[in-house]
Design a protein around this motif. Structure first.
Motif, PDB file in Angstrom:
ATOM      1  N   ALA A  78     -25.879  24.468 -76.425  1.00 21.20           N
ATOM      2  CA  ALA A  78     -24.720  23.882 -77.100  1.00 21.20           C
ATOM      3  C   ALA A  78     -23.429  24.294 -76.392  1.00 21.20           C
ATOM      4  CB  ALA A  78     -24.693  24.313 -78.567  1.00 21.20           C
ATOM      5  N   LEU A  79     -23.359  25.564 -75.988  1.00 28.02           N
ATOM      6  CA  LEU A  79     -22.165  26.040 -75.273  1.00 28.02           C
ATOM      7  C   LEU A  79     -22.074  25.426 -73.877  1.00 28.02           C
ATOM      8  CD1 LEU A  79     -22.335  29.791 -76.348  1.00 28.02           C
ATOM      9  CD2 LEU A  79     -20.665  28.089 -77.099  1.00 28.02           C
ATOM     10  N   PHE A  80     -23.207  25.247 -73.222  1.00 26.44           N
ATOM     11  CA  PHE A  80     -23.200  24.559 -71.927  1.00 26.44           C
ATOM     12  C   PHE A  80     -22.723  23.119 -72.089  1.00 26.44           C
ATOM     13  CE2 PHE A  80     -26.886  27.271 -70.000  1.00 26.44           C
ATOM     14  CZ  PHE A  80     -26.006  28.307 -69.764  1.00 26.44           C
ATOM     15  N   ALA A  81     -23.247  22.424 -73.090  1.00 30.45           N
ATOM     16  CA  ALA A  81     -22.902  21.014 -73.293  1.00 30.45           C
ATOM     17  C   ALA A  81     -21.416  20.846 -73.568  1.00 30.45           C
ATOM     18  CB  ALA A  81     -23.730  20.437 -74.440  1.00 30.45           C
ATOM     19  N   GLU A  82     -20.828  21.805 -74.288  1.00 33.03           N
ATOM     20  CA  GLU A  82     -19.392  21.753 -74.564  1.00 33.03           C
ATOM     21  C   GLU A  82     -18.572  21.772 -73.281  1.00 33.03           C
ATOM     22  OE1 GLU A  82     -18.204  24.861 -77.156  1.00 33.03           O
ATOM     23  OE2 GLU A  82     -19.304  24.062 -78.893  1.00 33.03           O
ATOM     24  N   LEU A 104     -30.890  20.754 -64.033  1.00 31.43           N
ATOM     25  CA  LEU A 104     -31.968  19.825 -63.729  1.00 31.43           C
ATOM     26  C   LEU A 104     -31.929  18.595 -64.639  1.00 31.43           C
ATOM     27  CD1 LEU A 104     -34.881  22.385 -63.192  1.00 31.43           C
ATOM     28  CD2 LEU A 104     -33.758  21.002 -61.431  1.00 31.43           C
ATOM     29  N   TRP A 105     -31.463  18.775 -65.872  1.00 29.72           N
ATOM     30  CA  TRP A 105     -31.373  17.645 -66.796  1.00 29.72           C
ATOM     31  C   TRP A 105     -30.135  16.788 -66.563  1.00 29.72           C
ATOM     32  CZ3 TRP A 105     -32.138  21.501 -71.372  1.00 29.72           C
ATOM     33  CH2 TRP A 105     -33.494  21.857 -71.453  1.00 29.72           C
ATOM     34  N   PHE A 106     -28.998  17.427 -66.320  1.00 26.96           N
ATOM     35  CA  PHE A 106     -27.723  16.713 -66.339  1.00 26.96           C
ATOM     36  C   PHE A 106     -27.002  16.651 -64.997  1.00 26.96           C
ATOM     37  CE2 PHE A 106     -28.249  18.288 -70.743  1.00 26.96           C
ATOM     38  CZ  PHE A 106     -28.227  17.067 -71.411  1.00 26.96           C
ATOM     39  N   GLY A 107     -27.438  17.444 -64.006  1.00 27.03           N
ATOM     40  CA  GLY A 107     -26.765  17.433 -62.716  1.00 27.03           C
ATOM     41  C   GLY A 107     -25.471  18.210 -62.697  1.00 27.03           C
ATOM     42  N   HIS A 108     -25.199  18.985 -63.733  1.00 22.90           N
ATOM     43  CA  HIS A 108     -24.000  19.837 -63.817  1.00 22.90           C
ATOM     44  C   HIS A 108     -24.450  21.285 -63.976  1.00 22.90           C
ATOM     45  CE1 HIS A 108     -21.609  16.228 -64.319  1.00 22.90           C
ATOM     46  NE2 HIS A 108     -22.265  15.917 -65.433  1.00 22.90           N
ATOM     47  N   TYR A 109     -23.860  22.194 -63.190  1.00 23.20           N
ATOM     48  CA  TYR A 109     -24.234  23.612 -63.309  1.00 23.20           C
ATOM     49  C   TYR A 109     -23.181  24.329 -64.151  1.00 23.20           C
ATOM     50  CZ  TYR A 109     -26.956  27.695 -62.166  1.00 23.20           C
ATOM     51  OH  TYR A 109     -27.796  28.771 -62.259  1.00 23.20           O
ATOM     52  N   PRO A 110     -23.562  24.829 -65.321  1.00 16.59           N
ATOM     53  CA  PRO A 110     -22.582  25.442 -66.216  1.00 16.59           C
ATOM     54  C   PRO A 110     -22.173  26.841 -65.779  1.00 16.59           C
ATOM     55  CG  PRO A 110     -24.761  25.600 -67.164  1.00 16.59           C
ATOM     56  CD  PRO A 110     -24.916  24.795 -65.906  1.00 16.59           C
ATOM     57  N   GLU A 111     -21.043  27.275 -66.302  1.00 18.83           N
ATOM     58  CA  GLU A 111     -20.561  28.633 -66.084  1.00 18.83           C
ATOM     59  C   GLU A 111     -21.273  29.538 -67.080  1.00 18.83           C
ATOM     60  OE1 GLU A 111     -18.765  32.226 -66.112  1.00 18.83           O
ATOM     61  OE2 GLU A 111     -18.345  30.949 -67.845  1.00 18.83           O
ATOM     62  N   VAL A 112     -21.943  30.596 -66.588  1.00 19.36           N
ATOM     63  CA  VAL A 112     -22.809  31.396 -67.445  1.00 19.36           C
ATOM     64  C   VAL A 112     -22.137  32.655 -67.999  1.00 19.36           C
ATOM     65  CG1 VAL A 112     -24.859  30.565 -66.234  1.00 19.36           C
ATOM     66  CG2 VAL A 112     -23.825  32.730 -65.540  1.00 19.36           C
ATOM     67  N   CYS A 149     -34.538  57.216 -67.624  1.00 21.66           N
ATOM     68  CA  CYS A 149     -34.134  55.970 -66.957  1.00 21.66           C
ATOM     69  C   CYS A 149     -32.901  55.439 -67.682  1.00 21.66           C
ATOM     70  CB  CYS A 149     -35.254  54.945 -67.009  1.00 21.66           C
ATOM     71  SG  CYS A 149     -36.806  55.506 -66.283  1.00 21.66           S
ATOM     72  N   THR A 150     -31.784  55.411 -67.011  1.00 23.92           N
ATOM     73  CA  THR A 150     -30.520  55.089 -67.669  1.00 23.92           C
ATOM     74  C   THR A 150     -30.071  53.654 -67.465  1.00 23.92           C
ATOM     75  OG1 THR A 150     -29.308  55.898 -65.728  1.00 23.92           O
ATOM     76  CG2 THR A 150     -29.712  57.465 -67.517  1.00 23.92           C
ATOM     77  N   ASN A 151     -30.674  52.935 -66.517  1.00 24.77           N
ATOM     78  CA  ASN A 151     -30.301  51.540 -66.270  1.00 24.77           C
ATOM     79  C   ASN A 151     -31.384  50.637 -66.834  1.00 24.77           C
ATOM     80  OD1 ASN A 151     -29.104  49.214 -65.422  1.00 24.77           O
ATOM     81  ND2 ASN A 151     -29.206  49.649 -63.227  1.00 24.77           N
ATOM     82  N   ASN A 152     -31.258  50.305 -68.116  1.00 24.59           N
ATOM     83  CA  ASN A 152     -32.249  49.514 -68.833  1.00 24.59           C
ATOM     84  C   ASN A 152     -31.628  48.191 -69.268  1.00 24.59           C
ATOM     85  OD1 ASN A 152     -34.150  51.727 -68.743  1.00 24.59           O
ATOM     86  ND2 ASN A 152     -32.945  52.679 -70.387  1.00 24.59           N
ATOM     87  N   ILE A 153     -32.261  47.089 -68.916  1.00 24.09           N
ATOM     88  CA  ILE A 153     -31.688  45.759 -69.103  1.00 24.09           C
ATOM     89  C   ILE A 153     -32.668  44.895 -69.893  1.00 24.09           C
ATOM     90  CG2 ILE A 153     -30.709  43.746 -67.905  1.00 24.09           C
ATOM     91  CD1 ILE A 153     -30.608  45.608 -65.363  1.00 24.09           C
ATOM     92  N   ASP A 154     -32.164  44.154 -70.882  1.00 23.89           N
ATOM     93  CA  ASP A 154     -33.040  43.232 -71.589  1.00 23.89           C
ATOM     94  C   ASP A 154     -32.926  41.832 -70.985  1.00 23.89           C
ATOM     95  OD1 ASP A 154     -30.823  41.887 -72.651  1.00 23.89           O
ATOM     96  OD2 ASP A 154     -31.001  42.774 -74.643  1.00 23.89           O
ATOM     97  N   GLY A 155     -33.708  40.889 -71.532  1.00 23.20           N
ATOM     98  CA  GLY A 155     -33.836  39.577 -70.920  1.00 23.20           C
ATOM     99  C   GLY A 155     -32.804  38.555 -71.334  1.00 23.20           C
ATOM    100  N   LEU A 156     -31.728  38.970 -72.014  1.00 19.67           N
ATOM    101  CA  LEU A 156     -30.740  38.002 -72.470  1.00 19.67           C
ATOM    102  C   LEU A 156     -30.049  37.292 -71.307  1.00 19.67           C
ATOM    103  CD1 LEU A 156     -29.364  36.770 -74.943  1.00 19.67           C
ATOM    104  CD2 LEU A 156     -27.662  38.599 -74.821  1.00 19.67           C
ATOM    105  N   GLY A 157     -29.652  38.061 -70.302  1.00 21.86           N
ATOM    106  CA  GLY A 157     -28.985  37.459 -69.152  1.00 21.86           C
ATOM    107  C   GLY A 157     -29.902  36.537 -68.364  1.00 21.86           C
ATOM    108  N   MET A 158     -31.183  36.912 -68.286  1.00 18.85           N
ATOM    109  CA  MET A 158     -32.165  36.037 -67.636  1.00 18.85           C
ATOM    110  C   MET A 158     -32.270  34.724 -68.391  1.00 18.85           C
ATOM    111  SD  MET A 158     -36.242  36.705 -67.075  1.00 18.85           S
ATOM    112  CE  MET A 158     -37.349  35.344 -66.662  1.00 18.85           C
TER     113      MET A 158
END
Length: 279
Positions: free
Chosen positions: A25-29, A260-268, A240-249
């Motif tokens: 939804a945020l990408f489409a906006e 791939l759907w719209f031909g526009h690359y959104p700002e992430v 281990c102090t540098n632990n990352i979850d999958g939200l950014g992925m």
């Protein structure tokens, strides 16, 4: 749904936790696209039925596919992109008239997110935990990023061996099967551990040796939750102090799907920050 509204969805089981509708939804906006993006729960053995049902609706442009359906989607689509063929799993379906193409954006999403967190993959020794669709989807991109060695651990050793053999077709001897004894014999520890299982969704840990944390590697869990996952918590307990979850992925792979759907690359960046602020 208006006559001009485009539809997309994400298939999963479970699916309640998915943030994909918010992301898209945020990408489409950003491009003033009228998009209805919904969650689609499918029974474990009913992906094909659910996909048939969804794509029978008018104005459907594509879908994302999450655990545990990435292999089911591979069989369902009409054709495969080179990345999906190489990954052996599909997480994105693109409708092209009567043709449904399967692609895989997981690897791009993972590598881009690691870069966003300052992790340079060049020359790293990496352990991937899990040998299902999520693991298969990211191994090609990790190879392309210049990693030194990939090790794969899975509860079923046969699945790990099969994945390693497939991976080594693309680059000889880059992948090995990990077990507890193998670590004792290793000349170097791991620089990065990637949990590609869905166990963290259920508060469970893979049954893997604590020795994997001895080199204080970067730890990445593909699962995302409001608080650190149990896998990230365990890694932290071993220093281990540098632990990352999958939200950014998730945001980065979604951006590639959107393209791939719209031909526009959104700002992430702004979308990722929004999600972090609203976990």
């Amino acid at each position: 749904m208006s006559a001009s509204q485009t539809m997309a969805c994400v298939f999963g089981n479970p699916i309640e936790q998915s943030k994909s509708p918010i992301i898209h939804a945020l990408f489409a906006e950003q491009f003033d696209i009228d998009l209805q993006y919904v969650k689609r729960f499918a029974e474990a053995d009913a992906f094909a039925f659910s996909a048939d049902e969804f794509f029978s609706l008018p104005n459907t442009i594509g879908a994302n596919v999450t655990m545990p359906f990435k292999h089911d989607a591979l069989k369902w689509v009409s054709s495969l992109s080179s990345q999906a063929k190489r990954a052996g799993a599909v997480n994105t379906i693109i409708r092209k008239g009567s043709i449904f193409e399967g692609d895989n954006t997981d690897g791009v999403g993972l590598v881009n997110d690691l870069k966003d967190h300052g992790v340079d993959l060049q020359g790293l020794n990496i352990l991937v935990v899990g040998a299902g669709g999520a693991a298969k989807g990211v191994l090609p991109a990790l190879i392309d990023a210049g990693t030194n060695q990939l090790s794969v651990y899975n509860r079923s050793a046969d699945k790990a061996i099969a994945l390693v053999n497939e991976t080594n077709h693309y680059k000889d001897n880059i992948a090995t099967v990990y077990d507890d004894a193998a670590y004792d014999e290793a000349k170097e520890g791991f620089d990065l551990i990637i949990n590609a299982t869905s166990l963290s969704l259920y508060g469970k840990l893979p049954q893997i040796s604590d020795l994997v944390f001895s080199n204080k590697p970067v730890v990445y869990d593909m699962v995302y939750q409001p608080s650190p996952t149990v896998f990230m918590q365990k890694a932290n307990s071993f220093g281990c102090t540098n632990n990352i979850d999958g939200l950014g992925m998730l945001v980065n792979q979604a951006a590639q799907s959107f393209y791939l759907w719209f031909g526009h690359y959104p700002e992430v960046g702004k979308v990722h920050q929004y999600l972090l602020a609203n976990k």
